[in-house]
Design a protein around this motif. Structure first.
Motif, PDB file in Angstrom:
ATOM      1  N   ALA A 207      14.251   3.146 -11.153  1.00  0.00           N
ATOM      2  CA  ALA A 207      14.518   1.709 -11.306  1.00  0.00           C
ATOM      3  C   ALA A 207      13.238   0.918 -11.539  1.00  0.00           C
ATOM      4  CB  ALA A 207      15.249   1.187 -10.069  1.00  0.00           C
ATOM      5  N   GLY A 208      12.092   1.616 -11.600  1.00  0.00           N
ATOM      6  CA  GLY A 208      10.828   0.949 -11.862  1.00  0.00           C
ATOM      7  C   GLY A 208      10.214   0.275 -10.652  1.00  0.00           C
ATOM      8  N   ILE A 209      10.603   0.745  -9.462  1.00  0.00           N
ATOM      9  CA  ILE A 209      10.081   0.171  -8.215  1.00  0.00           C
ATOM     10  C   ILE A 209       8.953   1.050  -7.698  1.00  0.00           C
ATOM     11  CG2 ILE A 209      10.643  -0.460  -5.833  1.00  0.00           C
ATOM     12  CD1 ILE A 209      13.577  -0.796  -6.837  1.00  0.00           C
ATOM     13  N   GLY A 210       7.721   0.558  -7.789  1.00  0.00           N
ATOM     14  CA  GLY A 210       6.580   1.294  -7.289  1.00  0.00           C
ATOM     15  C   GLY A 210       6.179   2.472  -8.157  1.00  0.00           C
ATOM     16  N   THR A 211       5.167   3.201  -7.672  1.00  0.00           N
ATOM     17  CA  THR A 211       4.683   4.400  -8.347  1.00  0.00           C
ATOM     18  C   THR A 211       4.775   5.580  -7.382  1.00  0.00           C
ATOM     19  OG1 THR A 211       2.406   3.924  -7.641  1.00  0.00           O
ATOM     20  CG2 THR A 211       3.111   3.083  -9.792  1.00  0.00           C
ATOM     21  N   SER A 212       4.794   6.778  -7.928  1.00  0.00           N
ATOM     22  CA  SER A 212       5.025   7.968  -7.109  1.00  0.00           C
ATOM     23  C   SER A 212       3.980   8.138  -6.007  1.00  0.00           C
ATOM     24  CB  SER A 212       5.067   9.221  -7.984  1.00  0.00           C
ATOM     25  OG  SER A 212       3.865   9.372  -8.706  1.00  0.00           O
ATOM     26  N   ASP A 213       2.738   7.707  -6.265  1.00  0.00           N
ATOM     27  CA  ASP A 213       1.693   7.891  -5.261  1.00  0.00           C
ATOM     28  C   ASP A 213       1.831   6.922  -4.089  1.00  0.00           C
ATOM     29  OD1 ASP A 213       1.030   5.859  -7.153  1.00  0.00           O
ATOM     30  OD2 ASP A 213      -1.006   5.818  -6.361  1.00  0.00           O
ATOM     31  N   GLN A 214       2.694   5.920  -4.210  1.00  0.00           N
ATOM     32  CA  GLN A 214       2.908   4.974  -3.119  1.00  0.00           C
ATOM     33  C   GLN A 214       3.925   5.483  -2.096  1.00  0.00           C
ATOM     34  OE1 GLN A 214       3.785   1.491  -5.860  1.00  0.00           O
ATOM     35  NE2 GLN A 214       2.795   0.393  -4.184  1.00  0.00           N
ATOM     36  N   TYR A 215       4.787   6.382  -2.516  1.00  0.00           N
ATOM     37  CA  TYR A 215       5.937   6.728  -1.673  1.00  0.00           C
ATOM     38  C   TYR A 215       5.620   7.754  -0.590  1.00  0.00           C
ATOM     39  CZ  TYR A 215       9.325   4.037  -4.295  1.00  0.00           C
ATOM     40  OH  TYR A 215      10.033   2.999  -4.849  1.00  0.00           O
ATOM     41  N   VAL A 216       6.194   7.491   0.568  1.00  0.00           N
ATOM     42  CA  VAL A 216       6.173   8.419   1.693  1.00  0.00           C
ATOM     43  C   VAL A 216       7.623   8.581   2.151  1.00  0.00           C
ATOM     44  CG1 VAL A 216       5.361   8.850   4.040  1.00  0.00           C
ATOM     45  CG2 VAL A 216       3.900   7.618   2.424  1.00  0.00           C
ATOM     46  N   VAL A 217       8.074   9.817   2.255  1.00  0.00           N
ATOM     47  CA  VAL A 217       9.444  10.058   2.715  1.00  0.00           C
ATOM     48  C   VAL A 217       9.443  10.208   4.232  1.00  0.00           C
ATOM     49  CG1 VAL A 217      11.413  11.635   2.645  1.00  0.00           C
ATOM     50  CG2 VAL A 217      10.140  11.131   0.546  1.00  0.00           C
ATOM     51  N   ILE A 218      10.155   9.309   4.898  1.00  0.00           N
ATOM     52  CA  ILE A 218      10.309   9.377   6.355  1.00  0.00           C
ATOM     53  C   ILE A 218      11.797   9.275   6.681  1.00  0.00           C
ATOM     54  CG2 ILE A 218       9.788   8.305   8.579  1.00  0.00           C
ATOM     55  CD1 ILE A 218       7.191   7.306   7.484  1.00  0.00           C
TER      56      ILE A 218
ATOM     57  N   VAL B 275      14.079  10.721  17.538  1.00  0.00           N
ATOM     58  CA  VAL B 275      13.263   9.510  17.549  1.00  0.00           C
ATOM     59  C   VAL B 275      11.774   9.831  17.657  1.00  0.00           C
ATOM     60  CG1 VAL B 275      12.747   7.402  18.848  1.00  0.00           C
ATOM     61  CG2 VAL B 275      15.115   8.077  18.461  1.00  0.00           C
ATOM     62  N   ALA B 276      11.436  10.844  18.447  1.00  0.00           N
ATOM     63  CA  ALA B 276      10.023  11.204  18.618  1.00  0.00           C
ATOM     64  C   ALA B 276       9.391  11.578  17.280  1.00  0.00           C
ATOM     65  CB  ALA B 276       9.895  12.358  19.601  1.00  0.00           C
ATOM     66  N   ARG B 277      10.127  12.299  16.448  1.00  0.00           N
ATOM     67  CA  ARG B 277       9.604  12.664  15.128  1.00  0.00           C
ATOM     68  C   ARG B 277       9.399  11.431  14.252  1.00  0.00           C
ATOM     69  NH1 ARG B 277      13.136  12.351  11.686  1.00  0.00           N
ATOM     70  NH2 ARG B 277      11.781  10.824  10.707  1.00  0.00           N
ATOM     71  N   LEU B 278      10.342  10.496  14.322  1.00  0.00           N
ATOM     72  CA  LEU B 278      10.231   9.258  13.553  1.00  0.00           C
ATOM     73  C   LEU B 278       8.984   8.467  13.946  1.00  0.00           C
ATOM     74  CD1 LEU B 278      11.610   7.156  11.597  1.00  0.00           C
ATOM     75  CD2 LEU B 278      12.579   6.138  13.670  1.00  0.00           C
ATOM     76  N   VAL B 279       8.776   8.302  15.233  1.00  0.00           N
ATOM     77  CA  VAL B 279       7.615   7.562  15.726  1.00  0.00           C
ATOM     78  C   VAL B 279       6.320   8.237  15.275  1.00  0.00           C
ATOM     79  CG1 VAL B 279       6.356   6.855  17.793  1.00  0.00           C
ATOM     80  CG2 VAL B 279       8.841   6.586  17.697  1.00  0.00           C
ATOM     81  N   ASN B 280       6.288   9.556  15.357  1.00  0.00           N
ATOM     82  CA  ASN B 280       5.100  10.306  14.952  1.00  0.00           C
ATOM     83  C   ASN B 280       4.822  10.142  13.462  1.00  0.00           C
ATOM     84  OD1 ASN B 280       2.959  12.299  15.551  1.00  0.00           O
ATOM     85  ND2 ASN B 280       4.156  13.649  14.231  1.00  0.00           N
ATOM     86  N   ASP B 281       5.886  10.148  12.649  1.00  0.00           N
ATOM     87  CA  ASP B 281       5.719   9.981  11.200  1.00  0.00           C
ATOM     88  C   ASP B 281       5.114   8.615  10.873  1.00  0.00           C
ATOM     89  OD1 ASP B 281       6.739  12.477  10.755  1.00  0.00           O
ATOM     90  OD2 ASP B 281       8.692  11.814  10.012  1.00  0.00           O
TER      91      ASP B 281
ATOM     92  N   LYS C 161       0.837  -1.201   0.000  1.00  0.00           N
ATOM     93  CA  LYS C 161       0.000   0.000   0.000  1.00  0.00           C
ATOM     94  C   LYS C 161       0.870   1.249   0.000  1.00  0.00           C
ATOM     95  CE  LYS C 161      -3.622   2.446   2.545  1.00  0.00           C
ATOM     96  NZ  LYS C 161      -4.529   2.433   3.717  1.00  0.00           N
ATOM     97  N   ALA C 162       1.987   1.187   0.732  1.00  0.00           N
ATOM     98  CA  ALA C 162       2.876   2.345   0.825  1.00  0.00           C
ATOM     99  C   ALA C 162       4.323   1.879   0.807  1.00  0.00           C
ATOM    100  CB  ALA C 162       2.604   3.127   2.103  1.00  0.00           C
TER     101      ALA C 162
ATOM    102  N   LEU D 220      -1.997   5.153  10.500  1.00  0.00           N
ATOM    103  CA  LEU D 220      -3.373   5.560  10.796  1.00  0.00           C
ATOM    104  C   LEU D 220      -4.073   6.225   9.621  1.00  0.00           C
ATOM    105  CD1 LEU D 220      -2.962   6.982  14.437  1.00  0.00           C
ATOM    106  CD2 LEU D 220      -3.823   4.727  13.734  1.00  0.00           C
ATOM    107  N   ALA D 221      -3.307   6.495   8.583  1.00  0.00           N
ATOM    108  CA  ALA D 221      -3.892   7.194   7.409  1.00  0.00           C
ATOM    109  C   ALA D 221      -4.907   6.306   6.685  1.00  0.00           C
ATOM    110  CB  ALA D 221      -2.777   7.590   6.464  1.00  0.00           C
TER     111      ALA D 221
END
Length: 239
Positions: A32-43, A226-232, A16-17, A238-239
């Motif tokens: 490299a043809g891995i996934g589509t742009s709408d799948q990606y989340v930068v964390i 770490v707190a920011r990572l956990v929140n992300d 899903k993501a 939950l999205a």
């Protein structure tokens, strides 16, 4: 590499993501043809460091004088990290600075080659192998030097920044997303002389080095805690 890409393409179709540690890494994966742009989340990564020891104590445990400027290589001693480029920079810098000392922290297939390249300045180099006491290493460090051909998200630069140490790095991969040129460190091309000049500028100007280090400390702790990572990740699930 082809096998890994094939597997990642297969898994991407069933995900899903997809989480990327940086925007440039995301672009590379898409290319490299891995996934589509709408799948990606930068964390970006979330880093936690233990207490930072006193610099004098750290240097004493490593057998390094408190009077020298220390420049550290921290990571795998392998092709992509270009230890050969690090050696060329070190030789140029050492030629003009008898009071510099290079810490090589890590291991890899090019360790022996790096030792041979730096044999001319052997007295100014410490090969420490792979260490788990990164806080002790960083406490003894004045400048972190990255000479890689590519980087995802350079953890060593984040760790250094969190302790108030500026990084000089080649501007590759996602490095520019981590290090703000002229604010929390210095970014250069792959040119050895340009890297050496950047290192030299921080050696000869302690005030500039301290200013970049303090800016890096504020920035890295805010963006890579770490707190920011956990929140992300919580937001993602939950999205």
């Amino acid at each position: 590499t082809k096998l890994v890409i094939m597997i990642e393409r297969f898994l991407a179709k069933r995900s899903k993501a997809l989480v990327s540690v940086g925007s440039q890494v995301c672009d590379d994966l898409l290319a490299a043809g891995i996934g589509t742009s709408d799948q990606y989340v930068v964390i970006p990564p979330g880093i936690s460091l233990g207490p930072i020891p006193n610099a004098t104590t750290s240097r004493a445990t490593l057998g390094i004088s408190s009077e020298v400027t220390t420049i550290t290589f921290l990571g795998r001693i392998t092709g992509i990290k270009r230890p050969d480029r690090f050696a060329q920079v070190a030789l140029q810098v050492a030629a003009n600075n008898p009071k510099v000392h290079f810490l090589i922290v890590g291991s890899g297939d090019l360790a022996d080659s790096l030792k041979a390249q730096l044999s001319k300045i052997n007295s100014q180099v410490s090969f420490l192998g792979w260490r788990s006491d990164v806080e002790n290493i960083l406490s003894a460090t004045d400048i972190l030097l990255l000479t890689s051909d590519n980087e995802g998200t350079p953890i060593s630069a984040i760790q250094a920044g969190m302790t108030g140490i500026p990084t000089v790095s080649t501007n590759v991969g996602s490095v520019s997303e981590v290090i703000k040129d002229g604010i929390s460190g210095v970014l250069t091309s792959l040119d050895v002389s340009e890297l050496a000049n950047a290192v030299q500028s921080l050696i000869s100007d302690p005030a500039l080095r301290n200013r970049l280090g303090e800016s890096a400390k504020v920035d890295m702790n805010a963006r890579y805690g770490v707190a920011r990572l956990v929140n992300d990740y919580q937001k993602l699930y939950l999205a």
